[in-house]
Scaffold this motif. Structure first.
Motif, PDB file in Angstrom:
ATOM      1  N   GLN A  93       0.830  -1.201   0.000  1.00 23.66           N
ATOM      2  CA  GLN A  93       0.000   0.000   0.000  1.00 23.66           C
ATOM      3  C   GLN A  93       0.869   1.257   0.000  1.00 23.66           C
ATOM      4  OE1 GLN A  93      -2.727   0.165   3.284  1.00 23.66           O
ATOM      5  NE2 GLN A  93      -3.699   2.047   2.597  1.00 23.66           N
ATOM      6  N   GLN A  94       1.997   1.207   0.705  1.00 24.89           N
ATOM      7  CA  GLN A  94       2.872   2.371   0.805  1.00 24.89           C
ATOM      8  C   GLN A  94       3.709   2.581  -0.460  1.00 24.89           C
ATOM      9  OE1 GLN A  94       5.508   2.185   4.166  1.00 24.89           O
ATOM     10  NE2 GLN A  94       6.479   4.150   3.715  1.00 24.89           N
ATOM     11  N   TYR A  95       4.186   1.485  -1.066  1.00 28.48           N
ATOM     12  CA  TYR A  95       5.171   1.601  -2.155  1.00 28.48           C
ATOM     13  C   TYR A  95       4.653   1.135  -3.517  1.00 28.48           C
ATOM     14  CZ  TYR A  95       8.734   2.316   1.466  1.00 28.48           C
ATOM     15  OH  TYR A  95       9.476   2.801   2.512  1.00 28.48           O
ATOM     16  N   ARG A  96       3.402   0.801  -3.638  1.00 29.66           N
ATOM     17  CA  ARG A  96       2.898   0.197  -4.874  1.00 29.66           C
ATOM     18  C   ARG A  96       3.259   1.020  -6.111  1.00 29.66           C
ATOM     19  NH1 ARG A  96      -0.700  -3.722  -5.486  1.00 29.66           N
ATOM     20  NH2 ARG A  96      -1.393  -3.538  -3.319  1.00 29.66           N
ATOM     21  N   SER A  97       3.159   2.329  -6.025  1.00 31.65           N
ATOM     22  CA  SER A  97       3.413   3.174  -7.195  1.00 31.65           C
ATOM     23  C   SER A  97       4.901   3.289  -7.518  1.00 31.65           C
ATOM     24  CB  SER A  97       2.837   4.574  -6.969  1.00 31.65           C
ATOM     25  OG  SER A  97       3.463   5.196  -5.862  1.00 31.65           O
ATOM     26  N   ARG A  98       5.761   2.804  -6.623  1.00 29.52           N
ATOM     27  CA  ARG A  98       7.210   2.954  -6.823  1.00 29.52           C
ATOM     28  C   ARG A  98       7.906   1.616  -7.069  1.00 29.52           C
ATOM     29  NH1 ARG A  98       8.496   6.367  -1.532  1.00 29.52           N
ATOM     30  NH2 ARG A  98      10.650   6.220  -2.270  1.00 29.52           N
ATOM     31  N   ILE A  99       7.132   0.553  -7.243  1.00 27.57           N
ATOM     32  CA  ILE A  99       7.725  -0.752  -7.534  1.00 27.57           C
ATOM     33  C   ILE A  99       8.078  -0.825  -9.010  1.00 27.57           C
ATOM     34  CG2 ILE A  99       7.271  -3.228  -7.642  1.00 27.57           C
ATOM     35  CD1 ILE A  99       5.658  -2.950  -5.086  1.00 27.57           C
ATOM     36  N   LEU A 100       9.322  -1.179  -9.293  1.00 26.01           N
ATOM     37  CA  LEU A 100       9.786  -1.241 -10.675  1.00 26.01           C
ATOM     38  C   LEU A 100       9.099  -2.382 -11.411  1.00 26.01           C
ATOM     39  CD1 LEU A 100      13.605  -0.576 -10.201  1.00 26.01           C
ATOM     40  CD2 LEU A 100      11.795   1.047 -10.797  1.00 26.01           C
ATOM     41  N   PRO A 101       8.804  -2.195 -12.700  1.00 18.85           N
ATOM     42  CA  PRO A 101       8.058  -3.218 -13.443  1.00 18.85           C
ATOM     43  C   PRO A 101       8.873  -4.475 -13.680  1.00 18.85           C
ATOM     44  CG  PRO A 101       8.774  -1.457 -14.898  1.00 18.85           C
ATOM     45  CD  PRO A 101       9.092  -1.005 -13.510  1.00 18.85           C
ATOM     46  N   ARG A 102       8.157  -5.574 -13.830  1.00 23.62           N
ATOM     47  CA  ARG A 102       8.785  -6.850 -14.149  1.00 23.62           C
ATOM     48  C   ARG A 102       9.520  -6.744 -15.480  1.00 23.62           C
ATOM     49  NH1 ARG A 102       7.208 -12.272 -12.925  1.00 23.62           N
ATOM     50  NH2 ARG A 102       8.878 -13.637 -13.669  1.00 23.62           N
ATOM     51  N   GLY A 103      10.766  -7.204 -15.500  1.00 27.58           N
ATOM     52  CA  GLY A 103      11.554  -7.162 -16.716  1.00 27.58           C
ATOM     53  C   GLY A 103      12.467  -5.960 -16.814  1.00 27.58           C
ATOM     54  N   SER A 104      12.341  -4.992 -15.908  1.00 31.18           N
ATOM     55  CA  SER A 104      13.267  -3.859 -15.910  1.00 31.18           C
ATOM     56  C   SER A 104      14.654  -4.361 -15.494  1.00 31.18           C
ATOM     57  CB  SER A 104      12.788  -2.778 -14.943  1.00 31.18           C
ATOM     58  OG  SER A 104      12.751  -3.279 -13.617  1.00 31.18           O
ATOM     59  N   PRO A 105      15.733  -3.644 -15.857  1.00 27.97           N
ATOM     60  CA  PRO A 105      17.086  -4.142 -15.554  1.00 27.97           C
ATOM     61  C   PRO A 105      17.309  -4.465 -14.077  1.00 27.97           C
ATOM     62  CG  PRO A 105      17.201  -2.314 -17.098  1.00 27.97           C
ATOM     63  CD  PRO A 105      15.760  -2.417 -16.675  1.00 27.97           C
ATOM     64  N   ALA A 106      16.871  -3.573 -13.189  1.00 29.65           N
ATOM     65  CA  ALA A 106      17.075  -3.815 -11.761  1.00 29.65           C
ATOM     66  C   ALA A 106      16.262  -5.018 -11.291  1.00 29.65           C
ATOM     67  CB  ALA A 106      16.707  -2.580 -10.959  1.00 29.65           C
ATOM     68  N   ASP A 107      15.032  -5.126 -11.746  1.00 30.00           N
ATOM     69  CA  ASP A 107      14.180  -6.255 -11.375  1.00 30.00           C
ATOM     70  C   ASP A 107      14.774  -7.568 -11.880  1.00 30.00           C
ATOM     71  OD1 ASP A 107      11.315  -7.271 -10.522  1.00 30.00           O
ATOM     72  OD2 ASP A 107      11.686  -8.088 -12.531  1.00 30.00           O
ATOM     73  N   ILE A 132      11.969  -1.667  -5.182  1.00 27.61           N
ATOM     74  CA  ILE A 132      11.327  -0.385  -4.906  1.00 27.61           C
ATOM     75  C   ILE A 132      12.262   0.744  -5.343  1.00 27.61           C
ATOM     76  CG2 ILE A 132      10.386   1.105  -3.101  1.00 27.61           C
ATOM     77  CD1 ILE A 132       9.801  -1.441  -1.498  1.00 27.61           C
ATOM     78  N   ASP A 133      11.731   1.659  -6.118  1.00 29.69           N
ATOM     79  CA  ASP A 133      12.515   2.801  -6.581  1.00 29.69           C
ATOM     80  C   ASP A 133      12.650   3.797  -5.436  1.00 29.69           C
ATOM     81  OD1 ASP A 133      13.831   4.695  -8.058  1.00 29.69           O
ATOM     82  OD2 ASP A 133      12.066   5.371  -9.170  1.00 29.69           O
ATOM     83  N   GLY A 144       7.018 -15.934   4.604  1.00 32.93           N
ATOM     84  CA  GLY A 144       6.160 -16.300   3.497  1.00 32.93           C
ATOM     85  C   GLY A 144       6.808 -16.069   2.150  1.00 32.93           C
ATOM     86  N   GLY A 145       8.019 -15.436   2.143  1.00 35.17           N
ATOM     87  CA  GLY A 145       8.781 -15.343   0.916  1.00 35.17           C
ATOM     88  C   GLY A 145       8.598 -14.094   0.100  1.00 35.17           C
ATOM     89  N   LYS A 146       8.421 -12.947   0.735  1.00 36.09           N
ATOM     90  CA  LYS A 146       8.281 -11.688   0.007  1.00 36.09           C
ATOM     91  C   LYS A 146       9.588 -10.911   0.128  1.00 36.09           C
ATOM     92  CE  LYS A 146       3.964 -12.730  -0.738  1.00 36.09           C
ATOM     93  NZ  LYS A 146       3.961 -14.095  -0.165  1.00 36.09           N
ATOM     94  N   ILE A 147      10.305 -10.783  -1.009  1.00 38.96           N
ATOM     95  CA  ILE A 147      11.606 -10.120  -1.041  1.00 38.96           C
ATOM     96  C   ILE A 147      11.434  -8.694  -1.548  1.00 38.96           C
ATOM     97  CG2 ILE A 147      13.911 -10.151  -2.069  1.00 38.96           C
ATOM     98  CD1 ILE A 147      13.629 -13.177  -2.382  1.00 38.96           C
ATOM     99  N   PHE A 148      11.968  -7.726  -0.789  1.00 36.38           N
ATOM    100  CA  PHE A 148      11.948  -6.328  -1.186  1.00 36.38           C
ATOM    101  C   PHE A 148      13.375  -5.798  -1.208  1.00 36.38           C
ATOM    102  CE2 PHE A 148       7.644  -6.936   0.348  1.00 36.38           C
ATOM    103  CZ  PHE A 148       6.874  -6.173  -0.512  1.00 36.38           C
ATOM    104  N   VAL A 149      13.727  -5.140  -2.302  1.00 33.35           N
ATOM    105  CA  VAL A 149      15.041  -4.515  -2.439  1.00 33.35           C
ATOM    106  C   VAL A 149      14.833  -3.071  -2.859  1.00 33.35           C
ATOM    107  CG1 VAL A 149      17.242  -4.513  -3.668  1.00 33.35           C
ATOM    108  CG2 VAL A 149      16.169  -6.689  -3.053  1.00 33.35           C
ATOM    109  N   PHE A 150      15.430  -2.139  -2.131  1.00 30.72           N
ATOM    110  CA  PHE A 150      15.386  -0.737  -2.518  1.00 30.72           C
ATOM    111  C   PHE A 150      16.482  -0.489  -3.541  1.00 30.72           C
ATOM    112  CE2 PHE A 150      13.361  -0.829   1.615  1.00 30.72           C
ATOM    113  CZ  PHE A 150      12.278   0.016   1.451  1.00 30.72           C
ATOM    114  N   SER A 151      16.160   0.261  -4.582  1.00 35.82           N
ATOM    115  CA  SER A 151      17.111   0.467  -5.673  1.00 35.82           C
ATOM    116  C   SER A 151      18.380   1.181  -5.214  1.00 35.82           C
ATOM    117  CB  SER A 151      16.448   1.259  -6.808  1.00 35.82           C
ATOM    118  OG  SER A 151      16.005   2.533  -6.347  1.00 35.82           O
ATOM    119  N   GLY A 152      18.312   1.934  -4.123  1.00 34.89           N
ATOM    120  CA  GLY A 152      19.499   2.606  -3.609  1.00 34.89           C
ATOM    121  C   GLY A 152      20.570   1.654  -3.131  1.00 34.89           C
ATOM    122  N   LEU A 153      20.194   0.395  -2.904  1.00 37.23           N
ATOM    123  CA  LEU A 153      21.177  -0.600  -2.479  1.00 37.23           C
ATOM    124  C   LEU A 153      22.073  -1.046  -3.632  1.00 37.23           C
ATOM    125  CD1 LEU A 153      22.196  -2.716  -0.335  1.00 37.23           C
ATOM    126  CD2 LEU A 153      20.416  -4.240  -1.217  1.00 37.23           C
TER     127      LEU A 153
END
Length: 315
Positions: A93-107, A132-133, A144-153
């Motif tokens: 809910q907090q980051y939905r609009s900032r999640i990079l699309p599937r297939g992008s280089p970082a993803d 997350i951008d 449950g297996g939900k991985i989140f990576v911030f692009s700044g990393l």
């Protein structure tokens, strides 16, 4: 008239002294008759029974972690997953609009590294990867297996080995059930605080909360982080990443980070402590990598694409 006035003043003064005397006498008598609650026999019996039951409960729910450390876990994996699902909904809910699309280089990069690690981890869960951008240099994995990576990393990770260091550490938290350990500890301490607040004093409960945070919760959190570093190093080595690059990753982290609180006030070990520990664990991890029959460093670029065409573990 004057003598009557003086007589009335004297009577009023004697009456006032008498009232104060009776108040003081009543106060002293009240204070002397009531003994502290912890000296009451019923309280001693109750506290003794609660302490014994608590010790038995802790003993029954204590298990050995993957590194041989004893940990108290009284919740089920399903409980952990429910907590993870609740956190997942809030984060989405907090980051939905900032999640990079599937297939992008970082993803694609993060998904490829996670895939290799999960193939050797064999950890349960319906694994999902989200990048997350955001400039934050952070990553985490929910039960449950939900991985989140911030692009700044990613600029600090720099290489796939550096990224594998971070992701293996986060996956190791789930392997060792650190979320369940912290949930169990929090529930047990909550009951203890409630007992003290009800039968002793709310102020004493607050003091106890501060003391247990400093002497129990924070040290245990740091031990969990150290354990995740150790397990993660073994995991990345088994997945044919270079464990020596974990030291380089944390050296870059140290150069990028600002002022941090003293280690004893932090939930994580200091970066310097992590580097020292990882250097100590690298030789064993390198043996694990040799046992995995990994390809030579010159072939790693091609090997990195192994399994990336089909995401059996992540989506």
């Amino acid at each position: 008239m004057l003598w009557r006035l003086r007589a009335a003043q004297g009577a009023a003064a004697r009456l006032a002294r008498g009232i104060r005397g009776r108040q003081l006498q009543t106060y002293r008598r009240f204070g002397s008759d009531r003994q502290p609650i912890w000296q009451e026999r019923w309280f001693q019996y109750t506290a003794g029974a609660a302490g014994t039951a608590g010790a038995v409960y802790v003993a029954v729910h204590t298990r050995e972690s993957p590194t041989g450390r004893w940990q108290f876990i009284s919740v089920t994996p399903e409980d952990e997953e429910r907590e993870g699902q609740q956190a997942y909904r809030m984060i989405m809910q907090q980051y939905r609009s900032r999640i990079l699309p599937r297939g992008s280089p970082a993803d694609t990069l993060v998904r490829r590294v996670a895939q290799r690690l999960l193939e050797v981890a064999q950890t349960r869960g319906n694994w999902e990867v989200h990048v997350i951008d955001s400039p934050e240099r952070n990553a985490f994995v929910l039960p449950g297996g939900k991985i989140f990576v911030f692009s700044g990393l990613l600029p600090v990770a720099m290489t796939e080995d550096g990224l594998a260091t971070v992701l293996a550490h986060e996956i190791a938290h789930q392997q060792a059930r650190h979320t369940g350990e912290k949930l169990s500890q929090a529930r047990l301490l909550h009951l203890a605080y409630l007992f003290v607040a009800l039968f002793v004093d709310s102020g004493a409960a607050q003091i106890g909360r501060s003391m247990t945070s400093l002497l129990l919760e924070l040290p245990n959190s740091r031990r969990c982080e150290e354990e995740a570093d150790q397990i993660g190093l073994q995991l990345m080595a088994t997945a044919c990443y270079d464990p020596a690059q974990a030291v380089a990753l944390w050296e870059r982290m140290r150069a990028a980070e600002g002022v941090s609180p003293p280690e004893f006030l932090n939930t994580h070990p200091s970066t310097e402590s992590r580097i020292v520990n990882i250097r100590k664990w690298v030789p064993d991890a390198e043996l694990k990598r040799e046992a995995a029959d990994c390809p030579s460093p010159g072939l790693l670029h091609d090997f990195a694409r192994f399994g990336s065409g089909q995401d059996h573990y992540v989506r």
